[in-house]
Design an enzyme around this catalytic site. Structure first.
Site, PDB file in Angstrom:
ATOM      1  N   LYS A  72       0.794  -1.224   0.000  1.00  0.00           N
ATOM      2  CA  LYS A  72       0.000   0.000   0.000  1.00  0.00           C
ATOM      3  C   LYS A  72       0.831   1.281   0.000  1.00  0.00           C
ATOM      4  O   LYS A  72       0.384   2.304  -0.531  1.00  0.00           O
ATOM      5  CB  LYS A  72      -0.964   0.010   1.193  1.00  0.00           C
ATOM      6  N   ASP A 108     -10.466   2.263   1.471  1.00  0.00           N
ATOM      7  CA  ASP A 108     -10.589   1.874   2.876  1.00  0.00           C
ATOM      8  C   ASP A 108     -11.007   3.082   3.702  1.00  0.00           C
ATOM      9  O   ASP A 108     -11.904   3.005   4.549  1.00  0.00           O
ATOM     10  CB  ASP A 108      -9.249   1.346   3.414  1.00  0.00           C
ATOM     11  N   GLY A 129      -3.380  -1.068  16.441  1.00  0.00           N
ATOM     12  CA  GLY A 129      -2.765  -1.325  15.142  1.00  0.00           C
ATOM     13  C   GLY A 129      -1.939  -0.138  14.705  1.00  0.00           C
ATOM     14  O   GLY A 129      -2.138   0.990  15.181  1.00  0.00           O
ATOM     15  N   SER A 130      -0.989  -0.380  13.775  1.00  0.00           N
ATOM     16  CA  SER A 130      -0.129   0.717  13.321  1.00  0.00           C
ATOM     17  C   SER A 130       0.271   0.591  11.860  1.00  0.00           C
ATOM     18  O   SER A 130       1.149   1.310  11.399  1.00  0.00           O
ATOM     19  CB  SER A 130       1.147   0.782  14.185  1.00  0.00           C
ATOM     20  N   GLY A 131      -0.364  -0.315  11.106  1.00  0.00           N
ATOM     21  CA  GLY A 131      -0.016  -0.521   9.703  1.00  0.00           C
ATOM     22  C   GLY A 131      -0.773   0.408   8.768  1.00  0.00           C
ATOM     23  O   GLY A 131      -1.359   1.417   9.180  1.00  0.00           O
ATOM     24  N   GLY A 132      -0.766   0.049   7.479  1.00  0.00           N
ATOM     25  CA  GLY A 132      -1.400   0.884   6.469  1.00  0.00           C
ATOM     26  C   GLY A 132      -2.892   1.052   6.680  1.00  0.00           C
ATOM     27  O   GLY A 132      -3.436   2.143   6.510  1.00  0.00           O
ATOM     28  N   MET A 133      -3.582  -0.029   7.064  1.00  0.00           N
ATOM     29  CA  MET A 133      -5.017   0.069   7.310  1.00  0.00           C
ATOM     30  C   MET A 133      -5.287   0.897   8.557  1.00  0.00           C
ATOM     31  O   MET A 133      -6.252   1.674   8.603  1.00  0.00           O
ATOM     32  CB  MET A 133      -5.625  -1.324   7.450  1.00  0.00           C
TER      33      MET A 133
END
Length: 272
Positions: A72, A108, A129-133
């Protein structure tokens, strides 16, 4: 149902790129092509050469491509431009090809904005959470007026970076509750984590709303526990359906009826 033309030289191809391709996107889009009579085909792919795959989108005039983790952010330098939220959050989950010009979008973000539209933005939240999403969800919360939030992430550099980017707090563990709990991690996902709770049960008991972006299984342990406690839930299936619908519209210029969308989503999940 409108008759779909047989596959031929004028058929438009759409695709997805993911480290672990699933079936939902292909089945959802292809079912909608059948229901709307559009001359399109959708196929999922994985790749070890992202640059070559993106070059193929351009060279073969592939109309659109869904982008999943871990691509992403890595795909951005390979595109000709970014639209709206994709530029704001530096995360792309959709590529649209207009005669060789590749533009990145983030549906998203659009899905989350729609799903939280009726919530009170004064509601405190905890986002795990800490990712792209997680970045897309955090941006949607910030842009929807939510200001009282904590990002929970064991990866301190990424967690602090995400929290600082949108003006939220950071914590390594979900030790404090909030009325709105949001899981944007693989906890509870099919593949070994199904029986794990994204948040402690005591924290879920004190919450009002449970939001899980995990798509499979459709009912995670987090969501089923929240339902059992009488909490409102927002599901990963809702996120997946809305974001895939917005991709469909970007690719085709056609917005299906709500009944068609529901039928396509039911079909995609029923087929597994």
């Amino acid at each position: 149902m409108t008759s779909k033309p047989p596959i031929g030289r004028n058929t438009r191809l759409c695709m997805s790129l993911s480290a672990r391709p699933g079936n939902f996107g292909s089945r959802f889009h292809n079912r909608l092509y059948e229901l709307t009579g559009l001359d399109y085909v959708y196929k999922s792919f994985s790749t070890a050469d992202l640059a070559a795959a993106v070059g193929g989108i351009r060279a073969l005039n592939i109309r659109g491509c869904a982008i999943s983790m871990p691509f992403k952010e890595a795909v951005i330098p390979m595109l000709d431009g970014l639209a709206g939220s994709a530029a704001a959050i530096d995360s792309v989950n959709t590529i649209v090809n207009d005669d060789g010009r590749l533009t990145g979008y983030n549906t998203d973000y659009a899905a989350v904005v729609e799903l939280i539209a009726d919530l009170d933005p004064a509601t405190p939240f905890v986002l795990r959470g800490s990712g792209g999403m997680a970045k897309a969800v955090a941006a949607a919360l910030r842009d929807s007026g939510f200001a009282k939030g904590t990002i929970v992430a064991r990866n301190e550099p990424l967690g602090r970076q995400l929290a600082g980017l949108y003006g939220f707090g950071w914590s390594a563990e979900p030790d404090e509750g909030a009325p709105l709990l949001i899981n944007v991690t693989p906890i509870g996902m099919t593949g070994g984590n199904e029986d794990q709770l994204a948040f402690p049960e005591a924290m879920i008991e004190r919450a009002d709303i449970a939001f899980d972006v995990v798509q499979y299984p459709p009912e995670t342990c987090f969501l089923s526990t929240a339902r059992g406690l009488g909490k409102r839930v927002i599901t990963g299936t809702q996120v997946a359906t809305i974001q895939a619908l917005e991709q469909f519209v970007l690719y085709t210029g056609v917005r299906p009826t709500p009944e068609q969308v529901q039928e396509a989503a039911d079909y995609a999940y029923r087929m597994g």
